[in-house]
Motif scaffolding. Structure first.
Motif, PDB file in Angstrom:
ATOM      1  N   ALA A 113      79.297 -51.294  28.136  1.00 57.00           N
ATOM      2  CA  ALA A 113      79.123 -52.749  28.007  1.00 57.00           C
ATOM      3  C   ALA A 113      80.338 -53.479  28.581  1.00 57.00           C
ATOM      4  O   ALA A 113      81.480 -53.069  28.360  1.00 57.00           O
ATOM      5  CB  ALA A 113      78.921 -53.124  26.545  1.00 57.00           C
ATOM      6  N   GLY A 114      80.069 -54.587  29.313  1.00 56.88           N
ATOM      7  CA  GLY A 114      81.142 -55.390  29.877  1.00 56.88           C
ATOM      8  C   GLY A 114      81.771 -54.801  31.124  1.00 56.88           C
ATOM      9  O   GLY A 114      82.837 -55.277  31.559  1.00 56.88           O
ATOM     10  N   LYS A 115      81.134 -53.804  31.714  1.00 60.80           N
ATOM     11  CA  LYS A 115      81.713 -53.141  32.885  1.00 60.80           C
ATOM     12  C   LYS A 115      80.794 -53.294  34.100  1.00 60.80           C
ATOM     13  O   LYS A 115      79.598 -53.580  33.987  1.00 60.80           O
ATOM     14  CB  LYS A 115      81.922 -51.649  32.614  1.00 60.80           C
ATOM     15  N   LYS A 116      81.365 -53.117  35.291  1.00 56.82           N
ATOM     16  CA  LYS A 116      80.601 -53.074  36.540  1.00 56.82           C
ATOM     17  C   LYS A 116      81.275 -52.072  37.466  1.00 56.82           C
ATOM     18  O   LYS A 116      82.446 -51.714  37.275  1.00 56.82           O
ATOM     19  CB  LYS A 116      80.542 -54.459  37.207  1.00 56.82           C
ATOM     20  N   SER A 117      80.539 -51.686  38.504  1.00 57.59           N
ATOM     21  CA  SER A 117      81.055 -50.684  39.441  1.00 57.59           C
ATOM     22  C   SER A 117      81.119 -51.272  40.838  1.00 57.59           C
ATOM     23  O   SER A 117      80.152 -51.896  41.306  1.00 57.59           O
ATOM     24  CB  SER A 117      80.154 -49.442  39.452  1.00 57.59           C
ATOM     25  N   TYR A 118      82.280 -51.128  41.503  1.00 57.69           N
ATOM     26  CA  TYR A 118      82.464 -51.522  42.894  1.00 57.69           C
ATOM     27  C   TYR A 118      82.615 -50.272  43.742  1.00 57.69           C
ATOM     28  O   TYR A 118      83.410 -49.375  43.409  1.00 57.69           O
ATOM     29  CB  TYR A 118      83.751 -52.355  43.068  1.00 57.69           C
ATOM     30  N   ALA A 119      81.867 -50.199  44.837  1.00 59.99           N
ATOM     31  CA  ALA A 119      82.121 -49.175  45.857  1.00 59.99           C
ATOM     32  C   ALA A 119      82.854 -49.870  46.989  1.00 59.99           C
ATOM     33  O   ALA A 119      82.288 -50.745  47.652  1.00 59.99           O
ATOM     34  CB  ALA A 119      80.822 -48.556  46.336  1.00 59.99           C
ATOM     35  N   VAL A 120      84.149 -49.507  47.178  1.00 60.86           N
ATOM     36  CA  VAL A 120      85.021 -50.238  48.077  1.00 60.86           C
ATOM     37  C   VAL A 120      85.456 -49.344  49.229  1.00 60.86           C
ATOM     38  O   VAL A 120      85.770 -48.156  49.036  1.00 60.86           O
ATOM     39  CB  VAL A 120      86.265 -50.772  47.334  1.00 60.86           C
ATOM     40  N   SER A 121      85.437 -49.937  50.447  1.00 59.96           N
ATOM     41  CA  SER A 121      85.842 -49.207  51.652  1.00 59.96           C
ATOM     42  C   SER A 121      87.175 -49.755  52.142  1.00 59.96           C
ATOM     43  O   SER A 121      87.376 -50.975  52.167  1.00 59.96           O
ATOM     44  CB  SER A 121      84.765 -49.353  52.727  1.00 59.96           C
ATOM     45  N   PHE A 122      88.098 -48.834  52.535  1.00 61.14           N
ATOM     46  CA  PHE A 122      89.414 -49.206  53.042  1.00 61.14           C
ATOM     47  C   PHE A 122      89.566 -48.676  54.459  1.00 61.14           C
ATOM     48  O   PHE A 122      89.288 -47.493  54.723  1.00 61.14           O
ATOM     49  CB  PHE A 122      90.524 -48.620  52.157  1.00 61.14           C
ATOM     50  N   LEU A 123      89.988 -49.555  55.374  1.00 59.66           N
ATOM     51  CA  LEU A 123      90.234 -49.155  56.747  1.00 59.66           C
ATOM     52  C   LEU A 123      91.746 -49.093  56.957  1.00 59.66           C
ATOM     53  O   LEU A 123      92.449 -50.094  56.781  1.00 59.66           O
ATOM     54  CB  LEU A 123      89.595 -50.149  57.722  1.00 59.66           C
ATOM     55  N   LEU A 124      92.249 -47.891  57.337  1.00 60.64           N
ATOM     56  CA  LEU A 124      93.683 -47.674  57.511  1.00 60.64           C
ATOM     57  C   LEU A 124      93.985 -47.342  58.960  1.00 60.64           C
ATOM     58  O   LEU A 124      93.202 -46.643  59.628  1.00 60.64           O
ATOM     59  CB  LEU A 124      94.188 -46.538  56.609  1.00 60.64           C
ATOM     60  N   GLN A 125      95.134 -47.838  59.435  1.00 60.12           N
ATOM     61  CA  GLN A 125      95.515 -47.570  60.824  1.00 60.12           C
ATOM     62  C   GLN A 125      97.024 -47.777  60.995  1.00 60.12           C
ATOM     63  O   GLN A 125      97.591 -48.713  60.442  1.00 60.12           O
ATOM     64  CB  GLN A 125      94.764 -48.516  61.780  1.00 60.12           C
ATOM     65  N   ASP A 126      97.626 -46.848  61.771  1.00 62.41           N
ATOM     66  CA  ASP A 126      99.034 -46.977  62.151  1.00 62.41           C
ATOM     67  C   ASP A 126      99.071 -47.263  63.640  1.00 62.41           C
ATOM     68  O   ASP A 126      98.488 -46.521  64.438  1.00 62.41           O
ATOM     69  CB  ASP A 126      99.799 -45.685  61.833  1.00 62.41           C
ATOM     70  N   GLU A 127      99.717 -48.340  64.014  1.00 63.93           N
ATOM     71  CA  GLU A 127      99.716 -48.743  65.423  1.00 63.93           C
ATOM     72  C   GLU A 127     100.676 -47.923  66.269  1.00 63.93           C
ATOM     73  O   GLU A 127     100.673 -48.013  67.496  1.00 63.93           O
ATOM     74  CB  GLU A 127     100.073 -50.233  65.536  1.00 63.93           C
ATOM     75  N   GLU A 128     101.545 -47.111  65.620  1.00 66.80           N
ATOM     76  CA  GLU A 128     102.546 -46.339  66.348  1.00 66.80           C
ATOM     77  C   GLU A 128     102.164 -44.876  66.524  1.00 66.80           C
ATOM     78  O   GLU A 128     102.581 -44.211  67.472  1.00 66.80           O
ATOM     79  CB  GLU A 128     103.905 -46.408  65.622  1.00 66.80           C
ATOM     80  N   LYS A 129     101.339 -44.333  65.598  1.00 66.76           N
ATOM     81  CA  LYS A 129     101.007 -42.902  65.667  1.00 66.76           C
ATOM     82  C   LYS A 129      99.713 -42.647  64.901  1.00 66.76           C
ATOM     83  O   LYS A 129      99.225 -43.520  64.172  1.00 66.76           O
ATOM     84  CB  LYS A 129     102.137 -42.060  65.089  1.00 66.76           C
ATOM     85  N   THR A 130      99.206 -41.430  65.053  1.00 65.49           N
ATOM     86  CA  THR A 130      97.999 -41.027  64.343  1.00 65.49           C
ATOM     87  C   THR A 130      98.346 -40.721  62.893  1.00 65.49           C
ATOM     88  O   THR A 130      99.338 -40.034  62.603  1.00 65.49           O
ATOM     89  CB  THR A 130      97.378 -39.788  65.008  1.00 65.49           C
ATOM     90  N   LEU A 131      97.519 -41.222  61.980  1.00 64.64           N
ATOM     91  CA  LEU A 131      97.752 -40.981  60.561  1.00 64.64           C
ATOM     92  C   LEU A 131      97.481 -39.530  60.197  1.00 64.64           C
ATOM     93  O   LEU A 131      96.551 -38.894  60.722  1.00 64.64           O
ATOM     94  CB  LEU A 131      96.843 -41.894  59.718  1.00 64.64           C
ATOM     95  N   THR A 132      98.281 -39.014  59.284  1.00 56.22           N
ATOM     96  CA  THR A 132      98.065 -37.644  58.780  1.00 56.22           C
ATOM     97  C   THR A 132      97.347 -37.713  57.447  1.00 56.22           C
ATOM     98  O   THR A 132      97.321 -38.770  56.779  1.00 56.22           O
ATOM     99  CB  THR A 132      99.407 -36.923  58.598  1.00 56.22           C
ATOM    100  N   ASP A 133      96.762 -36.575  57.014  1.00 54.95           N
ATOM    101  CA  ASP A 133      96.072 -36.529  55.719  1.00 54.95           C
ATOM    102  C   ASP A 133      97.026 -36.845  54.586  1.00 54.95           C
ATOM    103  O   ASP A 133      96.655 -37.494  53.594  1.00 54.95           O
ATOM    104  CB  ASP A 133      95.466 -35.132  55.503  1.00 54.95           C
ATOM    105  N   LYS A 134      98.267 -36.408  54.735  1.00 54.22           N
ATOM    106  CA  LYS A 134      99.262 -36.651  53.698  1.00 54.22           C
ATOM    107  C   LYS A 134      99.520 -38.147  53.528  1.00 54.22           C
ATOM    108  O   LYS A 134      99.596 -38.653  52.395  1.00 54.22           O
ATOM    109  CB  LYS A 134     100.558 -35.920  54.056  1.00 54.22           C
ATOM    110  N   GLN A 135      99.658 -38.865  54.647  1.00 56.39           N
ATOM    111  CA  GLN A 135      99.868 -40.317  54.576  1.00 56.39           C
ATOM    112  C   GLN A 135      98.670 -41.021  53.939  1.00 56.39           C
ATOM    113  O   GLN A 135      98.828 -41.912  53.113  1.00 56.39           O
ATOM    114  CB  GLN A 135     100.116 -40.879  55.970  1.00 56.39           C
TER     115      GLN A 135
END
Length: 799
Positions: free
Chosen positions: A755-777
């Motif tokens: 009761a009193g709750k809701k669920s959000y499915a949220v998408s995040f777009l990540l990008q590094d302009e200097e290099k390719t992102l690693t899984d660790k980052q």
């Protein structure tokens, strides 16, 4: 204003055709908005010929028909079968030849064809008067006088002339041109000819048996009052010539006496009023004001409460007419009227205008009085009307003219210099030409010298009282088109303010129009019932109507009126926008503010065979609002809830402490005011604030990154009062460098959640302009988001 060509040519002799006159009038400032050919008789008797019946014999196969041989001047007689009992050899008749279209008084027009009637050839039709619109009789064919010329067109024999109707867009300052005489004066001035006024030398007083004294108690409101009596009239239908004159200019004939007053009004520009003399109680007319709230029933049967400022024409015991505006229900001429009291007056324009506005009455008389009529024409118009009433209604003039004119209106004295004429017109005009034009306009030259003229302008030219007015009159008649356009244009450089208001507005208008929106333009005047803050409302002192008595405080209601209008005409799926101003009172005076309003209602798109349509929603509106913000590149906005009586639910964007735009679903109570049943979504931008935000924001270019972006999703369990905006802003603050976008792609509320709750499915777009992102980052960023969401928003991760 409608002007008849044939009527106009009774004042001025000219060989100019209607098209040429149209150009002349437009060039002199009386803009002819349309020119229409009018036939006084339908069909204009075209194709009808005067015929001579040479032979007539019994039809061999029909007892009631005759066969005739008719000479129509073509060299060969026509055989015509006729059913009229009065047809006979030797008659002059009207013949409709083969191919002619006949316009009967009753029934549809029909075309004459060559045919066989009971075995006999018929090559036309011998006409009765009702078959060609010349009368009501159908007892037999028309038999003309013996001197009628065989083969002559019937329209010439009956003197049927086509007329032409000028629709003139009369500007408020040209009260002097609000009649056929006034238009003729301008035309005569241009053509340098004279105007012929109707002759009133036949006016004579038959007796003094019906003297009705007049008392003017308000001389400020009633400048001049002229009157006389006509006794022994017979009220009946007007003769055809009078009916035709009125019908051509769009007036409905009433009876011969009333029609004459209307005729003189449109002929000379002087309103008249005819009273039934026998119902003037006390046998006296008093021009005065009545006490505030006095009930008065006008000709339309409506009871009105008089203002103490209304000038009234009264009898000894009761009001009879609102002066210059509208008559009373009992005072007018009726079928049994025998004696007429005729009024010809000049009333104060301000007094008439206020009474007309106060009671919502617009008449041909008030139209002229409130602009200013000629005080010097009242007696002449009275004589003209009296002569015509005697002609069409009989009777005799039974009183001398009673002319009350305590303070004569002087002519305007104006000095004009040739130097100023040339300076304001922009071209040197010969002195003789200037004097010629001035005299042609009816302006008297009192004296002259080398520098200019001393002039006396007649009182009927109410807008010509200064030197600049006279110069305008000279230019009108000289001709705007005769002023040469210079080869050089000298102008100083002018740098536009940044950002350019018009350019930005056009950019947003183009964007919205390209996305299926239609631009609307509404009246800034609206109804006081739509007022949001009554104490700040800007009221109109002389409103056109109760629906247009206030300057709008919002663009909401004008847009809703457009939606209601369209929905009532089965056009319910709408996307509209409007640029406009709203108005308010302030402590220092008045303020106005530019706004942009957006409206969405109905279905998102039309249903097709391969997809169903769905209703528009709040999010369609939000997408449009966000598109405007994005197009103008205004960052740093704060989103929050917005509460207003006009909205069922709404949000707003703020720029610092100031609201930039609020938008949401219009409340049902507001929609009910305009009988709108479907949901309406409305956005209101503060356009002035938007422009300031653009000015402070520099648009910079950033090179597109060559490194790929990464997308990660989270399913979060949150309290119902946590908004996506809060979540998004928290994510962007937590990771400023790598998060490019945050979006929600699913929202769930239901019994499967606490009761009193809701669920959000949220998408995040990540990008590094200097290099390719690693899984660790990436994992580090996502873990950081999970911790901060849990700590500040109480979010739980759903598996």
């Amino acid at each position: 204003m409608k002007i008849s060509y044939n009527w106009l040519t009774q004042f001025i002799h000219t060989d100019k055709n209607p098209e040429e006159i149209s150009e002349i009038l437009t060039g002199t400032g009386l803009e002819v908005e349309s020119l229409e050919k009018v036939q006084t008789i339908p069909g204009g008797l075209d194709g009808l010929i005067i015929g001579h019946v040479r032979e007539c014999w019994q039809h061999p196969n029909a007892d009631r028909l005759r066969v005739t041989k008719v000479d129509v001047g073509s060299g060969e007689d026509l055989q015509v079968v006729c059913g009229a009992p009065n047809v006979a050899a030797g008659q002059k008749v009207v013949v409709a030849t083969v191919g002619t279209t006949v316009y009967p008084l009753e029934g549809e027009p029909f075309k004459i064809t060559k045919s066989k009637i009971r075995g006999e050839v018929s090559e036309g039709m011998i006409c009765a008067e009702d078959e060609i619109g010349l009368g009501k009789s159908h007892e037999g064919i028309m038999v003309l006088s013996a001197d009628a010329v065989t083969g002559a067109p019937a329209k010439e024999y009956f003197n049927i002339k086509d007329d032409f109707l000028f629709e003139i867009g009369l500007t408020p300052n040209r009260a002097d041109a609000a009649s056929h005489l006034g238009v003729a004066r301008d035309l005569a001035a241009f053509l340098r000819t004279s105007v012929s006024l109707p002759d009133v030398s036949a006016f004579n007083v038959g007796s003094n048996d019906l003297i009705i004294p007049v008392e003017v108690r308000n001389e400020k409101a009633c400048i001049r009052y002229s009157s006389l009596s006509v006794s022994g009239v017979e009220v009946k239908d007007s003769p055809e010539w009078l009916k035709e004159k009125l019908q051509v200019i769009g007036l409905r004939p009433v009876n011969n006496v009333v029609d004459i007053t209307n005729y003189v009004l449109h002929e000379l520009g002087q309103p008249l009023h005819a009273f039934d003399a026998d119902v003037i109680s006390g046998g006296k007319v008093i021009v005065t004001n009545c006490p505030e709230g006095t009930p008065f029933v006008t000709l339309d049967g409506t009871e009105r409460k008089l203002s103490a400022e209304d000038l009234m024409i009264c009898s000894a015991s009761e009001p009879m007419c609102i002066a210059g505006v509208f008559g009373g229900i009992n005072s007018g001429v009726k079928a049994d009227t025998k004696n007429v009291f005729l009024e010809s007056a000049c009333f104060n324009p301000v007094s008439v205008r206020k009474s007309s506005k106060r009671h919502g009455l617009k008449t041909d008389a008030s139209f002229r009085f409130e602009r200013g009529t000629d005080p010097d024409i009242t007696v002449y118009a009275l004589k003209r009307a009296a002569i015509l009433i005697k002609e069409v209604a009989g009777g005799e003039i039974s009183s001398e003219i009673n002319d009350i004119y305590p303070s004569p209106v002087p002519s305007f004295k104006v000095s004009v210099t040739y130097k100023n004429v040339d300076r304001l017109i922009g071209e040197s005009i010969a002195k003789e030409t200037v004097k010629e034009i001035v005299r042609a306009l009816g302006i008297t030259v009192i004296s002259e010298n080398a520098d200019g003229l001393e002039l006396e302008v007649p009182a009927y030219k109410v807008d010509v009282s200064r030197e600049v007015d006279v110069i305008e009159e000279i230019l009108r008649i000289y001709g705007y088109n005769n002023i040469a356009i210079p080869c050089q244009v000298r102008a100083s450089m002018n740098y536009a303010v940044k950002p350019d208001r018009e350019a930005v507005q056009n950019q947003i208008a183009d964007m919205l129009s390209s996305n299926g929106f239609f631009e609307i333009l509404s009246n800034s005047l609206t109804s006081s019932t739509y007022t949001e803050v009554p104490e700040k409302a800007v009221q109109i002192l002389n409103p056109l109507s109760s629906d247009l008595d206030t300057m709008r405080q919002s663009l909401l209601y004008s847009g809703l009126e457009a939606i209601a209008y369209n929905q009532n005409r089965k056009n319910a799926d709408l996307r509209l926008y409007e640029f406009g101003r709203r108005y308010e009172k302030t402590e220092s005076g008045f303020s106005e503010n530019q706004r942009l309003a957006i409206f969405i209602t109905g279905m998102k798109h039309t249903a097709q065979w391969n997809h169903l349509s769905e209703p528009s929603s709040f999010y369609n509106l939000k997408a449009a609002v966000d598109a405007v913000i994005k197009r103008l590149n205004i960052p740093g906005l704060t989103e929050e809830a917005f509460e207003s009586a006009h909205f069922a639910s709404a949000r707003q964007y703020r720029k610092g402490a100031k609201p930039l735009v609020y938008f949401g679903a219009v409340s049902k109570s507001v929609l009910k005011k305009l009988d709108i049943e479907k949901d309406v979504f409305y956005a209101d931008f503060d356009w002035d604030l938007l422009l300031k935000a653009i000015k402070k924001n520099k648009i910079t270019y950033k090179e597109v990154s060559r490194f790929p972006s990464v997308k990660r999703d989270l399913s979060l369990l949150l309290d119902k009062d946590v908004s996506f905006y809060q979540l998004k802003q928290l994510a962007l603050r937590t990771e400023k460098n790598l998060i490019r976008e945050v979006s929600v792609f699913d929202v769930y509320e239901g019994d499967k959640l606490p009761a009193g709750k809701k669920s959000y499915a949220v998408s995040f777009l990540l990008q590094d302009e200097e290099k390719t992102l690693t899984d660790k980052q990436i994992d580090s960023v996502m873990n950081k988001l999970i911790l901060i969401f849990g700590k500040e928003l109480g979010a739980e991760i759903r598996k």
